[in-house]
Design a protein around this motif. Structure first.
Motif, PDB file in Angstrom:
ATOM      1  N   THR A 106       0.360   2.097   7.630  1.00  0.00           N
ATOM      2  CA  THR A 106       1.247   1.783   6.499  1.00  0.00           C
ATOM      3  C   THR A 106       2.356   2.825   6.373  1.00  0.00           C
ATOM      4  N   ALA A 107       1.993   4.106   6.547  1.00  0.00           N
ATOM      5  CA  ALA A 107       3.003   5.154   6.420  1.00  0.00           C
ATOM      6  C   ALA A 107       4.015   5.053   7.554  1.00  0.00           C
ATOM      7  N   ASP A 116      10.417  15.045  -1.776  1.00  0.00           N
ATOM      8  CA  ASP A 116      10.724  14.916  -0.347  1.00  0.00           C
ATOM      9  C   ASP A 116      10.358  13.545   0.195  1.00  0.00           C
ATOM     10  N   ARG A 124      12.007   5.649  -3.541  1.00  0.00           N
ATOM     11  CA  ARG A 124      12.348   5.906  -2.141  1.00  0.00           C
ATOM     12  C   ARG A 124      13.246   4.793  -1.610  1.00  0.00           C
ATOM     13  N   ALA A 159       6.336   2.168   6.813  1.00  0.00           N
ATOM     14  CA  ALA A 159       7.307   2.482   5.770  1.00  0.00           C
ATOM     15  C   ALA A 159       8.420   3.361   6.323  1.00  0.00           C
ATOM     16  N   HIS A 191       0.826  -1.215   0.000  1.00  0.00           N
ATOM     17  CA  HIS A 191       0.000   0.000   0.000  1.00  0.00           C
ATOM     18  C   HIS A 191       0.854   1.256   0.000  1.00  0.00           C
ATOM     19  N   PHE A 192       2.009   1.171  -0.589  1.00  0.00           N
ATOM     20  CA  PHE A 192       2.909   2.299  -0.858  1.00  0.00           C
ATOM     21  C   PHE A 192       3.489   2.917   0.403  1.00  0.00           C
ATOM     22  N   GLY A 193       2.583   3.333   1.368  1.00  0.00           N
ATOM     23  CA  GLY A 193       3.081   3.952   2.588  1.00  0.00           C
ATOM     24  C   GLY A 193       3.779   5.270   2.341  1.00  0.00           C
ATOM     25  N   LEU A 194       3.315   6.038   1.343  1.00  0.00           N
ATOM     26  CA  LEU A 194       3.915   7.352   1.091  1.00  0.00           C
ATOM     27  C   LEU A 194       3.395   8.355   2.110  1.00  0.00           C
ATOM     28  N   LEU A 195       4.127   9.453   2.285  1.00  0.00           N
ATOM     29  CA  LEU A 195       3.707  10.487   3.218  1.00  0.00           C
ATOM     30  C   LEU A 195       2.935  11.551   2.439  1.00  0.00           C
ATOM     31  N   PRO A 196       1.623  11.671   2.675  1.00  0.00           N
ATOM     32  CA  PRO A 196       0.783  12.524   1.830  1.00  0.00           C
ATOM     33  C   PRO A 196       1.113  14.008   1.949  1.00  0.00           C
ATOM     34  N   HIS A 197       1.784  14.408   3.044  1.00  0.00           N
ATOM     35  CA  HIS A 197       2.048  15.835   3.227  1.00  0.00           C
ATOM     36  C   HIS A 197       3.371  16.261   2.605  1.00  0.00           C
ATOM     37  N   ARG A 198       4.039  15.325   1.930  1.00  0.00           N
ATOM     38  CA  ARG A 198       5.322  15.683   1.321  1.00  0.00           C
ATOM     39  C   ARG A 198       5.239  15.550  -0.185  1.00  0.00           C
ATOM     40  N   GLN A 199       5.946  16.428  -0.867  1.00  0.00           N
ATOM     41  CA  GLN A 199       6.027  16.305  -2.314  1.00  0.00           C
ATOM     42  C   GLN A 199       6.813  15.046  -2.663  1.00  0.00           C
ATOM     43  N   ASP A 203      -1.055  12.168  -3.711  1.00  0.00           N
ATOM     44  CA  ASP A 203      -2.447  11.942  -4.110  1.00  0.00           C
ATOM     45  C   ASP A 203      -2.755  12.527  -5.491  1.00  0.00           C
ATOM     46  N   TYR A 233       2.223  16.049  -5.311  1.00  0.00           N
ATOM     47  CA  TYR A 233       1.982  15.320  -4.067  1.00  0.00           C
ATOM     48  C   TYR A 233       1.472  13.922  -4.405  1.00  0.00           C
TER      49      TYR A 233
END
Ligand SMILES: Nc1ncnc2c1ncn2[C@@H]1O[C@H](COP(=O)(O)OP(=O)(O)O)[C@@H](O)[C@H]1O
Ligand SMILES: [Mg+2]
Lengths: 344, 643
Positions: free
Chosen positions: B237-238, A125, A177, B241, A114-122, A163, A161
């Motif tokens: 999840t975040a 980043d 990453r 990671a 599920h990726f686990g990206l940080l939505p508040h970062r471009q 999303d 971003y």
């Protein structure tokens, strides 16, 4: 050559007082019975395997078979219950918190379903996050992040971003990453399961390309056999937490260890996976053969043309050594023998 | 057999369950009937003459002696010397610092600063609203009082955020902290505003520090709760990671959890501000400066017109602060162009500095006051609606309130405790009932039986009216979408209003009386009840409604036989929320003629010899709150909507 990852007798038991189970007769109980008796769930049972440097090692199994737990035990995102793990020759379970963080920062990176990206970062980043927490200065980590973004084909998206990207592109960010800190080992936990089939194929090609270009050691979790066969140098099959078989794709298809594995591989077109080694026969006494031999590593499908046209059997060799011969009869049998696809 | 058995087993179990429920329902009803009869008989045999409370109860003397001890030791006991007095000093410094900043900006500077904050964080519309709103303080001639109120609010909010956000993070991350805090916060949130004031004055004397600390205590539970919610909602999840990349715990918090929870944390700040503002106004009773003073003074003279301007100013302040924080929270979800934002922020800072250098005397603005038109209107209402308002007031007072009060006051305290325990066990389980009965016994022990029962009677009448009006309106809204859309902004606005403001229309219509407190409480508590009822009704599954309709139910049958019973959980939750709000408002109503406990509390602040009684009254209010909350809380816990 020393293995990159060596796992010995690894157990992970979830539940109350999980430590008491391993090494007692309880450990031999089947999963369901253990659960009924103790309330504990053995997610990984007595697993051992080695992964060589530069190898793509695939772990396959149905959902719930303990794949995610196993791969998380490697860097102790889930603390193993017992057993040994070593990465690059160093025992992981003996590492203190600081050394363990260092392992995660520099040596082993992971890509998640599920990726686990940080939505508040471009995007930039997000990719630079791993370098940032290591204290790499801003300009340098942005330069490095830009490079890996280009490597995964995302140049031009640095300032968006997460999303704002499609699922496939988000997973490319996840991949970038993981690559950013230039780790030796990459762990993938079903990275493409959440993607559409077409995009999944693109991403598999991407992983193959990256592996060829950067040559890392890959541990790749999947429940998709086709994915396992296209990517894996070796495949480990997991059932209810236990390793059922470890082998090359041909081993699995040609000699499944039990009916579970056989069921998995029964729809695979054998001629695409098996090599001549699996269908050659011993030459008859004084049998006349063609002059030009075939390597025993040739996949059946690639040999069809020559074998069917030849007037005599063709020798199958490993270097200079002659292993056997292959003729049209054998070939035909191999081409039609596998499981019939349409019911009679 | 094996293939068909699970459904069969299920069916049998379900049937047994339904049966058990039915039998339990019958059983409950029988016990309830027996209990009611027993209660009536016991009351008729044992009722007392309902003597007035002595003004020299043991509890009062005890609290007076505590006060005397505190007064005698304030400058010698280490508890005060090294603890309380430093807290007081620290808060005083904070208030002075905030005041210095806000006053230092000057009229033009502050108006510009608030508008700029609105513009940068919440968009130009909000900036414009802030500009107009703060100008209005000057126009109303209430600039200084508004700034005083703002100073106290900002100080209390700063303290709440400083304490509440870390605690909220801990509550979400450390299990024992969360488990310990939860019951404490539960109790803090049902405490009526008045109950905080007396103990604060005992420790911190009257004035700004006590006001800020009381406000902080009132507001901080919301800060903690909502922050904890935001942190625990961060997707695992975040976090995983980031852990896999080698983050330390601190990096996980500062770079992952806090940024990802920031929308919720801004909402926590929003709630904190709204609660703080409503409390700061009330702290006028312990001598805090600001708009609250105008209202208290005017109310004590029953001069609605004089209070109206201050009421308008409070509403404006509430709306501006609410809009800024709500829109700022909404904006945290939108990705903004950083460069543009930096330019706007830089420009705004320059503008504020420039404005701070301009001196404008707000007194020289064109002024306007609502006092006269409002007083004219009140006069007109008194003249023309006298029969209606007076009839309503006297009808409800004589028909319901007085008899109920008489019954409660003449009930011997032990019978009351027994009845609470018995009915409590029946509806909410023995645990809640035990707590409620303890609270009831505590009230008896405080020596304020008559006043407590008077307050209770007022609360019961008010909650009954609230529920009737709230359920009717809620049901109506649930069935008429257009009406619901029209009414929603009104409900939103009503929920951001500080409670004091609700006294004004009540006093305008009904003068100073017990009934006034009831009206204010009803206006105060109806909006959330409407909202909960409407949501409960709308949550009834469409398939059930469809089935009932196709079986030929009339809309009325649908409402009474299907929707209301199925929305029971929502209704009971509404009753629980409503009763806590009603109690808070009825107590405040002590200022405008409702007497009883609320008046005792206020009298305790102003008259030294009544201090003990005031503190006892504050405690009685808390106990009453626990009693009412436990009884209704258990209600919806044990018998929530069956799903
Ligand atoms: N934190 C946990 N606590 C208890 N059981 C777990 C936990 N994580 C996974 N499991 C259980 O362990 C088993 C293996 O899970 P997992 O490794 O996620 O399987 P897979 O990735 O192969 O689908 C499952 O039965 C799952 O329910
Ligand atoms: Mg998994």
């Amino acid at each position: 050559m020393a293995p990159m990852i060596a796992v010995t007798d690894l157990w992970k038991v979830f539940g109350p007082r999980a430590g008491r189970i391993v090494g007692t007769p309880l450990a031999d109980l089947p999963r369901a019975e253990l659960r009924a008796r103790t309330g504990c769930l053995a997610a990984v049972r007595d697993v051992s395997f080695d992964v060589e440097p530069g190898e793509v090692f695939v772990v396959m199994g149905l959902s719930g078979s303990g794949k995610s737990t196993l791969v998380r035990c490697l860097t102790r995102l889930i603390e193993p219950t017992s057993g040994e793990i070593s990465i690059g020759g160093e025992p992981v379970r003996a590492m203190g918190p600081k050394r363990l963080r260092d392992l995660r920062r520099r040596q082993v990176a992971m890509v998640f379903q599920h990726f686990g990206l940080l939505p508040h970062r471009q995007v930039l980043d997000n990719v630079a996050y791993g370098l940032e927490i290591q204290g790499v200065p801003r300009a340098e980590r942005h330069r490095k992040a830009g490079e890996v973004l280009a490597l995964v084909g995302l140049d031009g998206h640095e300032h968006q971003y997460p999303d704002q990207l499609s699922g496939g592109m988000q997973q490319r960010v996840g991949l970038a990453r993981a690559l950013a800190a230039d780790p030796e080992v990459l762990l993938f936990d079903e990275p493409f399961s959440a993607l559409d089939p077409l995009i999944r194929r693109d991403m598999q090609a991407e992983v193959r390309r990256l592996h060829a270009e950067v040559g890392k050691t890959l541990v790749f979790i999947t429940h998709d056999l086709a994915e396992a066969l296209t990517l894996g140098d070796r495949i480990a099959v997991l059932r209810d937490g236990e390793l059922v078989q470890v082998g090359t794709p041909e081993d699995l298809v040609g000699a499944p260890a039990d009916s579970y594995v056989a069921d998995f591989v029964r729809d695979v077109p054998r001629s695409d996976v098996l090599t001549l080694r699996w269908i050659m026969r011993d030459p008859g006494p004084d049998e006349l053969c063609e002059d030009e031999p075939l390597s025993h590593r040739t996949v059946i499908r690639d040999a069809v043309h020559r074998v069917m046209r030849a007037e005599r059997p063709i020798p199958v060799v490993d270097g200079d050594r002659r292993l056997g011969v292959i003729d049209a009869d054998r070939m035909l049998a191999a081409l039609v023998s596998h499981h019939r696809q349409v019911p009679a | 057999m094996t293939a068909t058995s699970p459904p069969a087993v299920l069916r049998v179990t379900a049937a047994a369950l339904v049966d058990a429920t039915r039998r339990r329902g019958f059983w409950t009803r029988t016990v309830a009937a027996v209990l009611i009869v027993a209660t009536v008989v016991a009351y008729l045999i044992f009722r007392t003459d309902g003597a007035a409370d002595s003004d020299d109860a043991a509890a009062f003397r005890f609290f007076d002696s505590v006060r005397d001890w505190v007064d005698a030791n304030r400058d010698t006991s280490p508890f005060f010397l090294y603890g309380v007095n430093y807290v007081r000093l620290g808060v005083r410094l904070l208030v002075d610092a905030v005041q210095a900043v806000l006053l230092g900006l000057g009229f033009a500077g502050l108006v510009a600063a608030v508008s700029a904050i609105g513009l940068v964080f919440a968009g130009w519309r909000t900036g414009l609203l802030a500009f107009g709103g703060f100008l209005a303080f000057g126009v109303l001639g209430l600039w200084e009082q508004s700034v005083d109120t703002l100073v106290l609010t900002v100080s209390a909010v700063l303290l709440s955020v400083l304490i509440g956000v870390p605690l909220g993070v801990l509550a979400a991350r450390v299990r024992w902290v969360g488990a310990t805090l939860r019951p404490v916060l539960d109790v803090m949130q049902i405490m009526p505003t008045f109950a905080y004031l007396a103990p604060m004055t005992l420790l911190f004397l009257i004035g700004e520090p006590a006001a800020v600390i009381a406000t902080m205590i009132y507001a901080v539970p919301a800060t903690i709760r909502i922050t904890a919610l935001g942190i625990s909602e961060v997707p695992p999840t975040a976090v995983e990671a980031a852990t896999a990349l080698g983050s330390t715990r601190w990096q996980l918090l500062s770079k992952v959890r806090l940024p990802m929870a920031r929308t919720t944390i801004v909402l926590a700040v929003n709630q904190t501000i709204m609660l703080a503002l409503s409390m700061v106004v009330i702290t006028a009773l312990i001598d805090a400066p600001g708009l609250g003073q105008n209202i208290v003074n005017a109310l004590q003279r029953v001069n609605v017109g004089a209070a109206f301007d201050a009421g308008v100013a409070i509403v404006i302040l509430a709306v501006v602060l609410d809009r800024i924080t709500t829109n700022a929270a909404r904006r945290t979800r939108v990705h903004q162009n950083r460069r543009r934002r930096a330019i706007v922020a830089g420009g705004a800072i320059v503008a504020v500095i420039a404005a701070a250098l301009i001196t404008i005397n707000p007194d020289r603005l064109p002024g306007y006051t609502f006092a006269e038109p409002v007083n004219d209107l009140v006069g007109w209402i008194e003249l023309h609606w006298y029969d209606v308002t007076e009839g309503l007031k006297n009808g409800i007072s004589a028909g319901i309130l007085d008899p109920l009060e008489t019954v409660l006051v003449t009930t011997p305290w032990w019978l009351f405790v027994l009845v609470v325990a018995a009915f409590g066990t029946l509806v909410s389980g023995w645990r809640a009932a035990g707590l409620a009965a303890l609270a009831a016994a505590g009230i008896a022990g405080l020596g304020l039986w008559q006043h407590s029962m008077q307050t209770l009677a007022t609360v019961l009448v008010a909650i009954a009216l609230t529920m009737v009006i709230g359920v009717a309106t809620g049901a109506f809204c649930a069935r008429h979408d257009r009406l619901a859309t029209a009414i929603r902004p009104v409900l939103d606005a009503a929920q951001t209003m500080p409670s004091f403001v609700y006294l004004l229309p009540a006093v305008a219509l009904f003068g100073a009386s017990r009934f006034t407190a009831i009206v204010a409480a009803v206006i105060f508590a109806v909006p959330p009840v409407v909202r909960l009822v409407e949501r409960g009704l709308r949550d009834v599954p469409a398939t059930v409604v469809e089935a009932a309709t196709s079986a030929g139910s009339t809309p009325r049958q649908l409402l009474w036989k299907v929707q209301l019973p199925m929305a029971r959980g929502g209704l009971l939750l509404a009753a629980n929320q409503g009763i806590v709000m009603v109690l808070a408002m009825v107590v405040v109503g002590g200022l405008v003629g409702a007497g009883a406990l609320g008046y005792d509390v206020v009298a305790g602040f102003s008259q030294r010899e009544l201090f003990g009684e005031g503190l006892a009254a504050g405690l009685a209010i808390v106990l009453l709150g626990i009693l009412l909350d436990r009884l209704t809380q258990g209600f919806h816990d044990s018998k929530g909507p069956r799903r």
